[in-house]
Enzyme design. Structure first.
Site, short mmCIF file in Angstrom:
data_model
loop_
_atom_site.label_atom_id
_atom_site.label_comp_id
_atom_site.label_asym_id
_atom_site.label_seq_id
_atom_site.Cartn_x
_atom_site.Cartn_y
_atom_site.Cartn_z
N THR A 115 0.83 -1.19 0.00
CA THR A 115 0.00 0.00 0.00
C THR A 115 0.87 1.24 0.00
OG1 THR A 115 -0.15 0.28 2.38
CG2 THR A 115 -1.69 -1.26 1.38
N SER A 117 0.63 3.61 2.03
CA SER A 117 0.87 4.10 3.38
C SER A 117 1.88 3.27 4.15
CB SER A 117 -0.43 4.14 4.17
OG SER A 117 -1.00 2.84 4.26
N CYS A 118 1.83 1.94 3.99
CA CYS A 118 2.63 1.12 4.90
C CYS A 118 3.78 0.40 4.22
CB CYS A 118 1.75 0.09 5.60
SG CYS A 118 1.18 -1.23 4.51
N GLY A 119 3.88 0.47 2.89
CA GLY A 119 5.00 -0.19 2.24
C GLY A 119 4.91 -1.69 2.34
N CYS A 121 4.21 -4.28 4.17
CA CYS A 121 3.60 -4.52 5.46
C CYS A 121 3.98 -5.89 5.99
CB CYS A 121 2.08 -4.42 5.34
SG CYS A 121 1.52 -2.79 4.90
#
Length: 287
Positions: A115, A117-119, A121
């Site tokens: 994502t 936002s979180c790379g 994950c």
């Protein structure tokens, strides 16, 4: 929605200010976020194998660099001579390795949906970085950075963020030399994508490892970004925001100098203070 131009799109909005009520409809400029599939092709037992290894949410632009940087920071490639072709078409980038390359995806059997936002994950551990890291840790006395060089980096990065100026919605990552001179900058809705684009840019020019460069981040310094820096051989990471505890652990393990809260003429040194030279220490003694 309006057309996508240079990573931005125009959308109609109605604005409110205080008790004045809605404004007339007008267009607002937003950063674009779209999926990109990274496909890897290599020769195995005299036959070509091709596999989708990642889908990341990114801002379109420099997609080939993003794919190459992702492969480099995952430990699958480290030199441009290992790349036979890199072709982008729409929201897909296909990277083909030279016939002599062998691909080992063991230990990477995890969810490759990334994502903005979180790379990456849930990526696991410092052990994964240790086993795949292609470059030895840099010497702790190189590069040597003056505090004055560090202080000029935030403004230089901010001045180079054209899409952020238009949207206010992108992360920036930049490479600086030890004098604090801007080398290259990339922007993306995902901070990890901005770093991968920079690493891919360097890989395509045969400049890995980045042993004489500073990676500067427009936001916080997370573990995943320190992991990417370690895989690219970066000796110094500086961020406008705070690091996480695991980022500090990663920096210490990798021999990286980690600076946080680099803004307003100050910063914190979390690891590797040997590379930082206070400005007063550079002045010649008075005879």
């Amino acid at each position: 929605m309006g057309g996508v131009v240079d990573g931005t799109a125009r959308v109609p909005v109605r604005k409110l200010s205080g008790d004045a009520g809605f404004s007339r409809a007008e267009l607002d400029v937003l950063a674009v976020e779209e999926p990109l599939e990274v496909r890897l092709a290599w020769r195995e037992r005299d036959a070509m194998t091709e596999r989708a290894i990642a889908v990341t949410m990114r801002t379109p632009g420099h997609d080939g660099e993003l794919a190459l940087g992702f492969l480099a920071t995952e430990g699958l490639v480290s030199r441009r001579e290992e790349i036979a072709a890199c072709e982008a078409s729409g929201n897909v980038v296909r990277v083909e390795l030279v016939p002599a390359m062998r691909v080992d995806l063991r230990g990477m059997e995890r969810n490759f949906y990334v994502t903005s936002s979180c790379g990456v994950c849930g990526k696991a551990s410092l052990d994964a970085v240790r086993t795949r890291r292609p470059f030895a840790p840099a010497l702790l006395d190189r590069p040597r950075l003056s505090t004055r060089a560090v202080h000029r980096m935030p403004e230089a990065l901010r001045g180079a963020q054209a899409v952020f100026d238009a949207t206010g919605g992108l992360h920036g990552a930049a490479l600086f030399d030890e004098a604090g001179i801007l080398d290259e900058v990339r922007e993306d809705v995902g901070r990890h994508n901005a770093v991968d684009k920079l690493v891919g840019w360097a890989l395509g020019r045969g400049r890995l490892p980045l042993a004489d460069r500073v990676l500067f981040l427009s936001g916080r310094a997370s573990f995943e970004l320190l992991q990417k820096a370690a895989m690219a051989g970066v000796p110094v990471v500086a961020a406008v925001g705070a690091p996480s505890s695991l980022a500090v652990e990663m920096a210490r393990e990798a021999g990286i100098t980690l600076l946080g809260f680099v803004r307003d003429g100050r910063f914190n040194v979390y690891t590797g203070p040997e590379r930082i030279v206070p400005h007063f220490a550079q002045r010649k003694p008075t005879p």
